[in-house]
Structure formats: C-alpha cells, structure tokens
Design a protein around this motif. Structure first.
Motif, PDB file in Angstrom:
ATOM      1  N   PRO A  42      -3.387   5.250  11.745  1.00 48.07           N
ATOM      2  CA  PRO A  42      -3.083   4.627  12.756  1.00 48.07           C
ATOM      3  C   PRO A  42      -2.754   3.342  11.733  1.00 48.07           C
ATOM      4  O   PRO A  42      -1.511   2.605  12.006  1.00 48.07           O
ATOM      5  N   GLY A  43      -3.333   2.885  10.562  1.00 50.07           N
ATOM      6  CA  GLY A  43      -3.371   1.795   9.454  1.00 50.07           C
ATOM      7  C   GLY A  43      -2.139   2.460   8.846  1.00 50.07           C
ATOM      8  O   GLY A  43      -2.234   1.489   7.496  1.00 50.07           O
ATOM      9  N   ALA A  44      -2.005   3.292   9.045  1.00 44.33           N
ATOM     10  CA  ALA A  44      -0.786   4.003   7.303  1.00 44.33           C
ATOM     11  C   ALA A  44      -1.747   3.504   6.052  1.00 44.33           C
ATOM     12  O   ALA A  44      -0.711   3.246   5.000  1.00 44.33           O
ATOM     13  N   LEU A  45      -2.922   3.210   5.709  1.00 42.63           N
ATOM     14  CA  LEU A  45      -3.892   3.368   4.400  1.00 42.63           C
ATOM     15  C   LEU A  45      -3.552   4.360   3.556  1.00 42.63           C
ATOM     16  O   LEU A  45      -3.045   5.657   4.201  1.00 42.63           O
ATOM     17  N   THR A  46      -3.531   4.556   2.118  1.00 46.72           N
ATOM     18  CA  THR A  46      -3.888   5.520   1.612  1.00 46.72           C
ATOM     19  C   THR A  46      -4.674   5.790   0.576  1.00 46.72           C
ATOM     20  O   THR A  46      -5.574   4.402   0.989  1.00 46.72           O
ATOM     21  N   GLN A  96      -5.239  -0.666   0.817  1.00 49.33           N
ATOM     22  CA  GLN A  96      -4.057  -1.651   1.400  1.00 49.33           C
ATOM     23  C   GLN A  96      -2.426  -1.382   1.110  1.00 49.33           C
ATOM     24  O   GLN A  96      -2.579  -0.998  -0.535  1.00 49.33           O
ATOM     25  N   SER A  97      -1.210  -1.413   1.508  1.00 47.57           N
ATOM     26  CA  SER A  97      -0.239  -1.124   1.288  1.00 47.57           C
ATOM     27  C   SER A  97       0.247  -2.539   1.680  1.00 47.57           C
ATOM     28  O   SER A  97      -0.134  -3.635   2.181  1.00 47.57           O
ATOM     29  N   ARG A 104      -1.292  -7.402   0.568  1.00 49.83           N
ATOM     30  CA  ARG A 104      -1.660  -6.157   0.709  1.00 49.83           C
ATOM     31  C   ARG A 104      -3.205  -6.780   0.909  1.00 49.83           C
ATOM     32  O   ARG A 104      -4.026  -6.050   0.386  1.00 49.83           O
ATOM     33  N   CYS A 105      -3.257  -6.897   1.614  1.00 50.63           N
ATOM     34  CA  CYS A 105      -4.583  -7.927   2.572  1.00 50.63           C
ATOM     35  C   CYS A 105      -5.685  -6.746   3.406  1.00 50.63           C
ATOM     36  O   CYS A 105      -4.273  -6.025   4.501  1.00 50.63           O
ATOM     37  N   PHE A 106      -6.360  -6.214   3.478  1.00 56.08           N
ATOM     38  CA  PHE A 106      -6.669  -5.314   4.622  1.00 56.08           C
ATOM     39  C   PHE A 106      -7.117  -5.727   5.931  1.00 56.08           C
ATOM     40  O   PHE A 106      -7.104  -8.023   5.622  1.00 56.08           O
ATOM     41  N   SER A 123      -8.392   4.927  10.591  1.00 56.78           N
ATOM     42  CA  SER A 123      -7.768   5.187   9.213  1.00 56.78           C
ATOM     43  C   SER A 123      -9.169   5.485   8.099  1.00 56.78           C
ATOM     44  O   SER A 123      -9.293   6.612   7.490  1.00 56.78           O
ATOM     45  N   LEU A 124      -9.953   4.314   7.590  1.00 59.57           N
ATOM     46  CA  LEU A 124     -10.567   4.155   7.506  1.00 59.57           C
ATOM     47  C   LEU A 124     -12.656   4.644   7.833  1.00 59.57           C
ATOM     48  O   LEU A 124     -12.396   5.230   6.837  1.00 59.57           O
TER      49      LEU A 124
END
Length: 315
Positions: A42-46, A96-97, A104-106, A123-124
């Motif tokens: 849900p956080g759309a992180l990679t 983060q994106s 690009r901060c968490f 996500s993490l």
C-alpha cells in the motif's frame, strides 16, 4: 497507488531534512537485485537486495535512506555494501519514490504510513519478511538515517519481534508527529511527548512485550535539522522499555561521547553516540576499510557509524 495530499506535498518540501545526495550510477549496483512479489504494497515502495555468495542465512540488515537519497548509493557510500561483502550478510534496501513524496522522504509524519500494518509500514514489513524468508536469515537488523531513522523508530515500536536490533541515525522517536506542525516542532525542539508518554504508547501496542530490540542511537551535537534532543529522548524511551535501571557506562573523548546501558548479564541494550561538532548526517571514517566516504550528509568523523554498528551487532 498511494495518494499524496497538497498538505503532504508541502510537508515533504519543508521536511526534506536537507538530504540531497545526487542520484548517480552505482559503483556496486550490480550486486543488488530487485525484490518482487513481496505481498501487499500500500505504500507503493520498491526494494533491492544484496545476497552474499556464502552464508546468506546469517543475518539481514535493512537500510532506510534519508530524503532525496537513493538507498543503494547510501549503502555504498556509507560503507554498508562493502561491510556486507566482507562479512557476508544480506542487505535489503527499501526505496521511496518521488511519486509518493516530492522529496523522496519516507512519510514518517503521516499516521497512515507509520501505524502498524498500514501504508508504508506494511510495505516495509512485507518486504522484510519476504527477504528474510528468501535468504533464510536467522536475525534481522534495521538501520535508518534522518527520515529513514524516524521510520526505523516506528518500525521497531510496531514490530519489536521482527528485529534483533536497530540503529537510528539523526532520526526521531516514535511517536513524534502525525501532522506538519508537530513534525516541524519535533525536528526543531524534540518531541512534545514526555518520556513516560513515549514508553506508554509502546506498552499499549504491546502490553505483553518482554523483550525489545537492542538500539544504537547516533546524533551530531550541532545537528541543526533534527535537534539532538530527539536522540536523547529516544535513548530514554528505549532504556525504560528495556528495563534498564542502572546508569550507563560512558566513554568520552574530545571527539565524542558514548553512553552504553547493559542488562544484568552485561549485554548491551541501548547505546547513545553523540559526536561533537557534527551536523546532520551519518558519520563516516574514510581512513578505515569500509568506513565510508565523505560527501553530502556523509560526514567525516573519528568513528564511522556503519562500521561501529555492524561490529556492535557481532556481524
């Protein structure tokens, strides 16, 4: 896809933590591989992972970068990648994106992203559990810098059984802020919450928790971005959570002060490292092998954060 409100965009611009490392080609990018199919995101992180050729199941170190930073570049320049290759432990680098946050901060100041099993926090968690399963790592460690340090604090409080130990560098305690006004105040002055309130919050989340991860906390005494009071409050919170009742052993020089709290068996539970005349960033010591290299917010110091942290964990 995570939607960012205009307030969050404004907050991200204000709370960039001045971390502006350029996004360049990675000297060691080839050693990292993308992490795919790790569950709900849900956080759309990679994320990317380095897995050592031998003994991949010994340990997994997770690195949360600061604002604007590229996580793999931070791993390289801080010395973590070299240490992982030398000592043969795995490294997971969540990323983060700019789509999620304009700097690009968490999103450490957003309640939807810092609460357990919500937004970026979920996500993490899913990335970490997937990486642990794929490597077979018996122990998981967490390091965070600045905004990543604030997210690391939240992750350690939300999921204490997931981590053996953590390190928060130039970061903030959790909970500290759930909106822009509180975030700015916390960064500049320290948390509005008392130590008792910080401890009580964690206890309410985990009323039966008997063991909390070991924590290493780093700050520069002249940090003008995240006030050093945050490190002191975080140390006090963790000392109480860990049940430490004795005064710390203090190692002091003209360059730094290290306070260490140990349990009844003499095992380190909490450490607070305060580096004199250092600003906002991570300490590097280019004079030692894998001590990191000096750069923007990679600040030359007599001791290197990554080297000291990894050694303290026995990796």
């Amino acid at each position: 896809m995570l939607k960012i409100s205009s307030l969050a965009l404004k907050a991200a611009a204000v709370l960039s933590c001045s971390l502006s490392l350029s996004v360049a080609a990675h000297a060691s990018a080839q050693v990292f591989e993308s992490v795919n199919d790790f569950g709900a995101n849900p956080g759309a992180l990679t994320a990317s992972i380095y897995t050592p050729a031998t003994n991949p199941g010994s340990a997994l170190v997770v690195l949360l970068h600061g604002c604007v930073q590229d996580g793999i570049e931070l791993a390289d320049n801080s010395g973590l990648t070299g240490l992982a290759q030398e000592k043969q432990f795995a490294v997971l680098v969540p990323q983060q994106s700019f789509d999620n946050n304009v700097k690009r901060c968490f999103n450490w100041f957003s309640a939807q992203d810092t609460q357990a099993d919500s937004g970026e926090m979920l996500s993490l968690k899913n990335m970490i559990t997937r990486a642990q399963a794929s490597t077979g790592a018996k122990r998981v460690y967490l390091v965070g810098l600045s905004a990543g340090g604030a997210m690391a604090s939240a992750a350690l409080v939300n999921y204490p059984d997931l981590f053996s130990a953590g390190a928060v560098i130039a970061g903030l305690p959790y909970p500290c802020a759930d909106n822009l006004t509180k975030a700015i105040s916390c960064m500049k002055k320290g948390p509005a919450e008392s130590i008792e309130e910080l401890v009580s919050f964690a206890h309410k989340l985990h009323p039966e928790q008997a063991h909390w991860p070991t924590l290493s906390i780093w700050t520069g005494t002249t940090d003008a971005v995240v006030h050093p009071q945050n490190a002191q409050s975080l140390a006090a919170q963790w000392v109480q959570l860990s049940g430490m009742e004795t005064a710390p052993r203090v190692e002091q020089s003209t360059d730094y002060r290290i306070s260490r709290w140990t349990d009844a068996n003499g095992l380190l539970r909490v450490a607070l490292v305060e580096i004199n005349n250092m600003g906002h960033g991570i300490a590097v010591n280019p004079e030692i092998n894998n001590g990191g290299k000096e750069g923007d917010f990679l600040l030359k110091a007599p001791i290197g954060s990554m080297d000291e942290i990894i050694r303290s964990w026995g990796l």
